[in-house]
Design a protein around this motif. Structure first.
Motif, short mmCIF file in Angstrom:
data_model
loop_
_atom_site.label_atom_id
_atom_site.label_comp_id
_atom_site.label_asym_id
_atom_site.label_seq_id
_atom_site.Cartn_x
_atom_site.Cartn_y
_atom_site.Cartn_z
N THR A 69 0.81 -1.22 0.00
CA THR A 69 0.00 0.00 0.00
C THR A 69 0.85 1.27 0.00
O THR A 69 0.63 2.17 -0.83
N PRO A 70 1.84 1.43 0.90
CA PRO A 70 2.62 2.68 0.89
C PRO A 70 3.32 2.94 -0.43
O PRO A 70 3.42 4.09 -0.88
N GLU A 71 3.80 1.86 -1.07
CA GLU A 71 4.50 2.02 -2.34
C GLU A 71 3.55 2.53 -3.43
O GLU A 71 3.97 3.26 -4.34
N LEU A 72 2.28 2.14 -3.34
CA LEU A 72 1.31 2.65 -4.31
C LEU A 72 1.13 4.16 -4.16
O LEU A 72 0.98 4.88 -5.14
N VAL A 73 1.17 4.63 -2.91
CA VAL A 73 1.01 6.07 -2.67
C VAL A 73 2.22 6.84 -3.20
O VAL A 73 2.09 7.79 -3.98
N THR A 74 3.41 6.42 -2.80
CA THR A 74 4.61 7.15 -3.17
C THR A 74 4.96 6.98 -4.65
O THR A 74 5.62 7.84 -5.23
N GLY A 75 4.49 5.89 -5.24
CA GLY A 75 4.82 5.64 -6.65
C GLY A 75 3.78 6.15 -7.62
O GLY A 75 3.97 6.06 -8.84
N ALA A 76 2.66 6.66 -7.10
CA ALA A 76 1.60 7.13 -7.99
C ALA A 76 2.07 8.35 -8.78
O ALA A 76 2.52 9.33 -8.19
#
Length: 422
Positions: A69-76
Motif C-alpha cells: 500500500t505505501p509504495e502505491l502512494v509514493t509511486g503514484a
C-alpha cells in the motif's frame, strides 16, 4: 505516544523536503492496495481541477501494510491524470508515506497526519478513506473549500447510502450526539472530513491522546471538540458511500471506537452539554442526494435471535446497567417474533442513556458495558430495517428525524440517571 515519536527522522526529512503547504490530504491505510488506486486518482484529479495553484501534499500514515500500500502512494504518478484531464498543476504535488506502527490504530494514524499538517503550517487538512472507491474529484473541493476559502474550522460529510447502510450512525451516533451537544451533524464519526489549521493545532494539544478511547475513536472526539469548542462547523453533500467487503467487520470493535468514545467524552464535557436543550442545524452546503433504495438483504431472523439470546444470557449484566422497567421491557420485546418485532424509539433512547450513565459510573468494566450494548443494538437495527423495508428516502429521513426528536425529548432522563446511577 508523544507527538515527537510520530515524526520519525525519515518522515521529518520527507516533510522538510516538502516545505510549508496550503493543503494536506491525509490517507490513513492498512492493507488497502485493492481499493487505493481509484481513490488516489480521484484525489490527484481533484487537486489538479480545484487547487492547481495551491501547495498540496498527500500524506499516507500506514499501520503496517503487507500488500504494498505505501509504495502505491509514493509511486503514484500524476502524469496519467494530466494526460486525461488536460489540466496542469502550477506547483509540484508531493506524495509521501510513513509507517507509524506495525498494527493499525485509527487514532494514531489521524494524529500522525495532523502532526505533519501542523508542522507544515497547512491552512486545511483533508482526511480521505482509502476504501472510498466511489469518491469523485469534486469531493476534495467540497470538503476543502469551506475551510480554505470561507474560514470554517470543520467540514463534515453527508453521504448518499443504501437503506441498509449507516444503521449505527442513524440509530445511535447521530441521534445521541445531536441530543447531547445540540448540533445536527449527520456524520459525527466520519471517514472523510476537512479541518482548519487552527483546529489541528488545538486538537493536537488536548489530553484525548492519552486515553485509550482517544487512540481508537479520535474521529468522533474531533467532531465533539469542534462542536463543544464553538468552532465554525458545516457539512457538505458528497455522494454515494459504500463499504467494500472486508470480511463483514467486527461490530464490537466498531462500537468501541464510536459508541465507547462518545460515552467517554460525556464525563469531561458534562458542564457543556448538561445545559443544552434541543438542537440547532449547522450550515449545509451543496444539493441533497436521494437515499438509494436497494433491496435490504439482511437475515432478520438471525438479528432477532441474537437480540433475544443476548437479553437472556446477559441478564445479570443488564441488572447492573439498566433500570428494572427498561430491562422488563427488553424481556418483553425478546419474546416477539420477527413479524411483530418492535424496539420502540423511546425504549431505545432510554436504553442508550442508561448505558451512558452506567459507563460514566463504571458500574462494571467499561469495555463490558460497550460489549453488552451490541445485542441490543442488533434489536434496534432490526426494527429500523423493518420500519423502512418499503419506505421511500423521504420516509427514512422522517423516521430518523423522529428518533432524534425522541432522544432530545428524553435528555432530561439522561440527566436524571446520570445523577442517580450508582
Amino acid at each position: 505516544m508523544a507527538e515527537e515519536t510520530l515524526l520519525t527522522d525519515d518522515f521529518l526529512r520527507q516533510l522538510i523536503n516538502v516545505g510549508e503547504v496550503d493543503i494536506v490530504v491525509g490517507l490513513p491505510t492498512h492493507n488497502n492496495a485493492k481499493t487505493l488506486e481509484p481513490v488516489l486518482r480521484a484525489i490527484q484529479a481533484g487537486i489538479l481541477k480545484c487547487f492547481p495553484r495551491e501547495r498540496v501534499v498527500i500524506i499516507n500514515a500506514d499501520g503496517g501494510s503487507q500488500d504494498g500500500t505505501p509504495e502505491l502512494v509514493t509511486g503514484a504518478s500524476i502524469d496519467d491524470v494530466w494526460n486525461v484531464s488536460k489540466v496542469y498543476a502550477l506547483r509540484t504535488l508531493h506524495s509521501i508515506s510513513t509507517r507509524y506502527a506495525r498494527t493499525p490504530e485509527p487514532g494514531t494514524a489521524l494524529r500522525t497526519i495532523l502532526a505533519a499538517a501542523d508542522l507544515l503550517r497547512a491552512r486545511a487538512c483533508v482526511l480521505v478513506s482509502p476504501d472510498s472507491t466511489t469518491i469523485e474529484p469534486e469531493w476534495l473541493q467540497r470538503l476543502a473549500r469551506p475551510v480554505y476559502n470561507d474560514n470554517f474550522d470543520m467540514v463534515s460529510p453527508i453521504y448518499r447510502r443504501q437503506t441498509s447502510e449507516g444503521v449505527l450512525m442513524r440509530n445511535l451516533l447521530y441521534p445521541m450526539t445531536r441530543a447531547i451537544y445540540g448540533k445536527r451533524i449527520r456524520e459525527p464519526y466520519a471517514s472523510e472530513f476537512a479541518i482548519s489549521g487552527r483546529l489541528v493545532t488545538d486538537f493536537l494539544a488536548k489530553d484525548t491522546w492519552n486515553e485509550d478511547w482517544g487512540r481508537i475513536g479520535a474521529e468522533i472526539c474531533l467532531t465533539i471538540t469542534a462542536i463543544s469548542g464553538n468552532y465554525r462547523t458545516c457539512q457538505c453533500f458528497l455522494g454515494m458511500k459504500t463499504h467494500p467487503d472486508r470480511g463483514g467487520g467486527d461490530l464490537v470493535a466498531t462500537m468501541r471506537r464510536t459508541v465507547g468514545a462518545l460515552f467517554s467524552s460525556l464525563s469531561g464535557d458534562f458542564p457543556v452539554w448538561s445545559t443544552i436543550t434541543g438542537s440547532q442545524p449547522v450550515p449545509t452546503l451543496g444539493s441533497q442526494s436521494e437515499i438509494t433504495l436497494e433491496p435490504v438483504r439482511v437475515n432478520r431472523k438471525r438479528l432477532r435471535d441474537m437480540f433475544a439470546t443476548g437479553v437472556a444470557q446477559l441478564d445479570p449484566v443488564f441488572e447492573s446497567i439498566l433500570s428494572a422497567s427498561t430491562l422488563s421491557e427488553l424481556k418483553r420485546i425478546a419474546t416477539l417474533e420477527v413479524s411483530d418485532f418492535n424496539y420502540p424509539a423511546d425504549v431505545w433512547a432510554k436504553t442508550v442513556f442508561e448505558f451512558a450513565a452506567s459507563y460514566h459510573k463504571s458500574v462494571i468494566s467499561r469495555d463490558h458495558i460497550v460489549q453488552a450494548l451490541v445485542p441490543l443494538y442488533r434489536g434496534r437495527a432490526l426494527t429500523f430495517l423493518l420500519e423502512n423495508r418499503e419506505g421511500s428516502g423521504e420516509d427514512i429521513e422522517k423516521n430518523v428525524e423522529s428518533l432524534c426528536c425522541e432522544f432530545e425529548r428524553l435528555k432530561p432522563y439522561l440527566l436524571e440517571v446520570w445523577a442517580e446511577r450508582k
